[in-house]
Write a protein that holds these residues in place. Structure first.
Motif, PDB file in Angstrom:
ATOM      1  N   UNK A  50      40.958  49.014  29.021  1.00  0.00           N
ATOM      2  CA  UNK A  50      41.824  48.235  28.133  1.00  0.00           C
ATOM      3  C   UNK A  50      42.732  47.295  28.924  1.00  0.00           C
ATOM      4  N   UNK A  51      43.189  47.745  30.079  1.00  0.00           N
ATOM      5  CA  UNK A  51      43.992  46.862  30.932  1.00  0.00           C
ATOM      6  C   UNK A  51      43.169  45.666  31.402  1.00  0.00           C
ATOM      7  N   UNK A  52      41.893  45.919  31.706  1.00  0.00           N
ATOM      8  CA  UNK A  52      41.012  44.819  32.096  1.00  0.00           C
ATOM      9  C   UNK A  52      40.828  43.825  30.967  1.00  0.00           C
ATOM     10  N   UNK A  53      40.628  44.340  29.735  1.00  0.00           N
ATOM     11  CA  UNK A  53      40.509  43.450  28.570  1.00  0.00           C
ATOM     12  C   UNK A  53      41.775  42.616  28.413  1.00  0.00           C
ATOM     13  N   UNK A  54      42.929  43.291  28.497  1.00  0.00           N
ATOM     14  CA  UNK A  54      44.209  42.613  28.300  1.00  0.00           C
ATOM     15  C   UNK A  54      44.433  41.534  29.357  1.00  0.00           C
ATOM     16  N   UNK A  55      44.091  41.853  30.603  1.00  0.00           N
ATOM     17  CA  UNK A  55      44.246  40.870  31.683  1.00  0.00           C
ATOM     18  C   UNK A  55      43.419  39.623  31.410  1.00  0.00           C
ATOM     19  N   UNK A  56      42.213  39.834  30.897  1.00  0.00           N
ATOM     20  CA  UNK A  56      41.344  38.686  30.605  1.00  0.00           C
ATOM     21  C   UNK A  56      41.879  37.875  29.428  1.00  0.00           C
ATOM     22  N   UNK A  57      42.264  38.556  28.361  1.00  0.00           N
ATOM     23  CA  UNK A  57      42.704  37.875  27.147  1.00  0.00           C
ATOM     24  C   UNK A  57      44.028  37.145  27.337  1.00  0.00           C
ATOM     25  N   UNK A  58      44.883  37.659  28.216  1.00  0.00           N
ATOM     26  CA  UNK A  58      46.178  37.007  28.464  1.00  0.00           C
ATOM     27  C   UNK A  58      46.121  36.005  29.600  1.00  0.00           C
ATOM     28  N   UNK A  59      44.928  35.850  30.204  1.00  0.00           N
ATOM     29  CA  UNK A  59      44.754  34.845  31.241  1.00  0.00           C
ATOM     30  C   UNK A  59      45.435  35.160  32.551  1.00  0.00           C
ATOM     31  N   UNK A  60      45.650  36.460  32.823  1.00  0.00           N
ATOM     32  CA  UNK A  60      46.264  36.820  34.093  1.00  0.00           C
ATOM     33  C   UNK A  60      45.334  36.463  35.244  1.00  0.00           C
ATOM     34  N   UNK A  61      45.919  36.095  36.355  1.00  0.00           N
ATOM     35  CA  UNK A  61      45.136  35.703  37.520  1.00  0.00           C
ATOM     36  C   UNK A  61      44.285  36.855  37.993  1.00  0.00           C
ATOM     37  N   UNK A  62      43.003  36.594  38.206  1.00  0.00           N
ATOM     38  CA  UNK A  62      42.063  37.623  38.636  1.00  0.00           C
ATOM     39  C   UNK A  62      42.059  37.729  40.152  1.00  0.00           C
ATOM     40  N   UNK A  63      42.182  38.946  40.637  1.00  0.00           N
ATOM     41  CA  UNK A  63      42.179  39.187  42.075  1.00  0.00           C
ATOM     42  C   UNK A  63      41.151  40.265  42.394  1.00  0.00           C
ATOM     43  N   UNK A  64      40.273  39.960  43.348  1.00  0.00           N
ATOM     44  CA  UNK A  64      39.300  40.960  43.807  1.00  0.00           C
ATOM     45  C   UNK A  64      39.992  41.840  44.846  1.00  0.00           C
ATOM     46  N   UNK A  65      40.450  43.017  44.434  1.00  0.00           N
ATOM     47  CA  UNK A  65      41.134  43.919  45.360  1.00  0.00           C
ATOM     48  C   UNK A  65      40.176  44.517  46.369  1.00  0.00           C
ATOM     49  N   UNK A  66      40.718  44.853  47.537  1.00  0.00           N
ATOM     50  CA  UNK A  66      39.898  45.469  48.574  1.00  0.00           C
ATOM     51  C   UNK A  66      39.613  46.923  48.237  1.00  0.00           C
ATOM     52  N   UNK A  67      38.416  47.361  48.596  1.00  0.00           N
ATOM     53  CA  UNK A  67      38.015  48.749  48.403  1.00  0.00           C
ATOM     54  C   UNK A  67      38.354  49.514  49.675  1.00  0.00           C
ATOM     55  N   UNK A  68      39.391  50.365  49.607  1.00  0.00           N
ATOM     56  CA  UNK A  68      39.801  51.118  50.780  1.00  0.00           C
ATOM     57  C   UNK A  68      38.780  52.200  51.086  1.00  0.00           C
ATOM     58  N   UNK A  69      38.267  52.195  52.323  1.00  0.00           N
ATOM     59  CA  UNK A  69      37.230  53.156  52.701  1.00  0.00           C
ATOM     60  C   UNK A  69      37.715  54.043  53.831  1.00  0.00           C
ATOM     61  N   UNK A  70      37.214  55.266  53.812  1.00  0.00           N
ATOM     62  CA  UNK A  70      37.574  56.207  54.867  1.00  0.00           C
ATOM     63  C   UNK A  70      36.520  56.259  55.962  1.00  0.00           C
ATOM     64  N   UNK A  71      35.348  55.728  55.680  1.00  0.00           N
ATOM     65  CA  UNK A  71      34.276  55.790  56.670  1.00  0.00           C
ATOM     66  C   UNK A  71      33.604  57.144  56.674  1.00  0.00           C
ATOM     67  N   UNK A  72      32.682  57.325  57.622  1.00  0.00           N
ATOM     68  CA  UNK A  72      31.885  58.539  57.667  1.00  0.00           C
ATOM     69  C   UNK A  72      32.112  59.269  58.977  1.00  0.00           C
ATOM     70  N   UNK A  73      31.995  60.552  58.893  1.00  0.00           N
ATOM     71  CA  UNK A  73      32.177  61.393  60.088  1.00  0.00           C
ATOM     72  C   UNK A  73      31.022  62.331  60.214  1.00  0.00           C
TER      73      UNK A  73
END
Length: 476
Positions: free
Chosen positions: A446-469
């Protein structure tokens, strides 16, 4: 007024829930047909031998964008290069990384800059240079360095400009591919004509033991957030997509792993850089192109786990991902609204998009409004709690039975995990998902819908990764 709300709410919830349950039953039935059909046509030994010896073996380009992926880049490139397939290349697109992603690639794979006739058939942010390895064992590897485009789509398009084979696999560099992942997706091409895309099942690598870019021991994650996602992935691929595949009505091929006909993708204009659901948008445009040019097509889902990906481990990262997905879903429906209910676009227009509109796009809104109505009626004394309890138990019981069916399915086909006890964690997630995980996903959508409908600036956030061990064997 209260009586009207009560009657309308009760009937609406009953009808909607019944329709959703029936649709899941239909998808389970279609998924079983699809899996049994896949097993009946199984000629793996012959096909493997044929592909390794034939001069007509289709070449495959693996395209993997990388942006600030220094934690996992080396392990995952090793995974991509270790495919048991005779004719493929690996194209890593360094999308203007700000960390040491490119440096780690250069150091670990002995890369040098080489002259390359890069032809920008698809428009992207500026191309900088091409790297190749000086070591023969890494001869299949190409690294494209470009200016950051802000989206995965822009990077994939740059990779397609550099690709040389008729098919390509779109994946992420945080993914670990099974050694036979390409073979599994090429196999349907030998059995059916006119296939434009093949989707392989995915699972979460959170909690798995990884060595040299390969899953050596598979375990479900024990941490709550990725554990719930594991159940979600299994349900999406083994029931949802396998069911849609049976009637050639696939809604999307995951951006994490899928094989595509490069000619069709290029003709459809490549990936859309402004889309926040580029995987769904791309498949819709591919199918639309085929329908408009009267080209026969098929999109196939296979039941085998081809790809392991590191999923969000925290609520913060999960929220960013699902808000983006919610925004992308409503964006895609608005962009392709002319296709909905249009018979020219066959199953896509008449079945897939109408279904997703009712049971995917509007579902979070219906659930949210339903909860508000229930609270209002509860405060005003308008709830028949006996009836409400019966409805809840019926829906909850169906969800549990669905999960048991799903778990049995996955185990029977030799899916993600080898030990039965691993599936106990998945069943635990199924018991608790409706109370914790699902409401959060609804809220994020719903937050995603609202962001789109209200024209909020879209930002591709970084995916924080822990890596592999190498020592990992349970949770991270």
């Amino acid at each position: 007024m209260k009586e009207f709300i009560l009657n309308f709410y009760g009937h609406a919830v009953f009808i909607y829930s019944l329709a959703l349950i029936l649709s899941y039953v239909a998808l389970m039935w279609l998924a079983e047909i699809s899996i049994l059909r896949n097993k009946r046509r199984n000629l793996e030994s012959y096909a493997r031998n044929l592909l390794h010896k034939s001069s007509f073996t289709p070449g495959v380009s693996i395209v993997a964008p990388a942006y600030n992926e220094e934690a996992t880049i080396v392990e995952n490139v090793h995974s991509l290069l270790s495919q048991d397939y005779p004719l493929f290349e690996v194209i890593i697109v360094n999308d203007g990384s700000k960390d040491r992603t490119l440096e780690r690639l250069i150091e670990n794979f002995d890369l040098v800059e080489v002259p390359y006739a890069y032809v920008p058939q698809l428009k992207t942010k500026p191309y900088r240079r091409m790297f190749k390895s000086t070591r023969p064992e890494f001869a299949r590897l190409k690294v494209v360095d470009k200016v950051n485009g802000g989206t995965k789509a822009d990077a994939v398009n740059a990779g397609l400009n550099a690709a040389v084979f008729p098919y390509f696999i779109n994946t992420d560099v945080d993914c670990i591919l099974a050694k036979d992942a390409i073979f599994r997706c090429v196999l349907p091409l030998l059995k059916q004509e006119n296939i434009i895309a093949v989707s392989g099942a995915m699972a979460l690598s959170n909690g798995c033991k990884v060595e040299k870019g390969q899953i050596v021991e598979a375990y479900p994650p024990h941490a709550p957030v990725p554990l719930f996602q594991t159940l979600e992935y299994m349900r999406s691929f083994l029931i949802g997509k396998m069911g849609w595949s049976a009637i050639n009505a696939m809604p999307n091929v995951s951006g994490g792993y899928g094989l595509f006909n490069r000619e069709v993708v290029m003709a459809a204009g490549g990936y859309s850089p402004d889309s926040f659901a580029e995987d769904m948008d791309m498949l819709i445009r591919m199918v639309a192109y085929c329908c408009e040019t009267k080209r026969p097509y098929r999109v196939v889902q296979i039941p085998y786990t081809c790809c392991w990906t590191e999923g969000p481990a925290t609520l913060k990262v999960l929220s960013r991902q699902r808000i983006r997905w919610g925004r992308g879903l409503i964006q895609t429906f608005y962009k392709h609204r002319r296709l909905i209910g249009n018979p020219r676009y066959r199953q896509l227009g008449m079945v897939t998009l109408p279904y997703l509109l009712v049971f995917e796009l509007t579902a979070p809104l219906i659930e949210f409004l339903g909860m508000l109505t229930l609270i209002f009626l509860g405060i005003t004394g308008g709830v028949n709690w006996g009836y409400a309890l019966v409805m809840f138990l019926a829906i909850y019981t169906f969800c549990i039975l669905l999960s048991l069916f799903l778990i049995s399915f996955d185990y029977a086909i030799g899916g993600s995990y080898k030990k039965i006890k691993s599936y106990l964690w998945i069943f635990l997630a199924a018991l608790t998902e409706p109370f914790f995980y699902h409401p959060m996903v609804v809220f994020f959508s719903l937050r995603g819908y609202l962001n789109y409908l209200t024209g909020q600036k879209a930002v591709w956030g970084e995916m924080t990764r822990k890596g592999f061990s190498k020592k990992e064997s349970t949770t991270k």
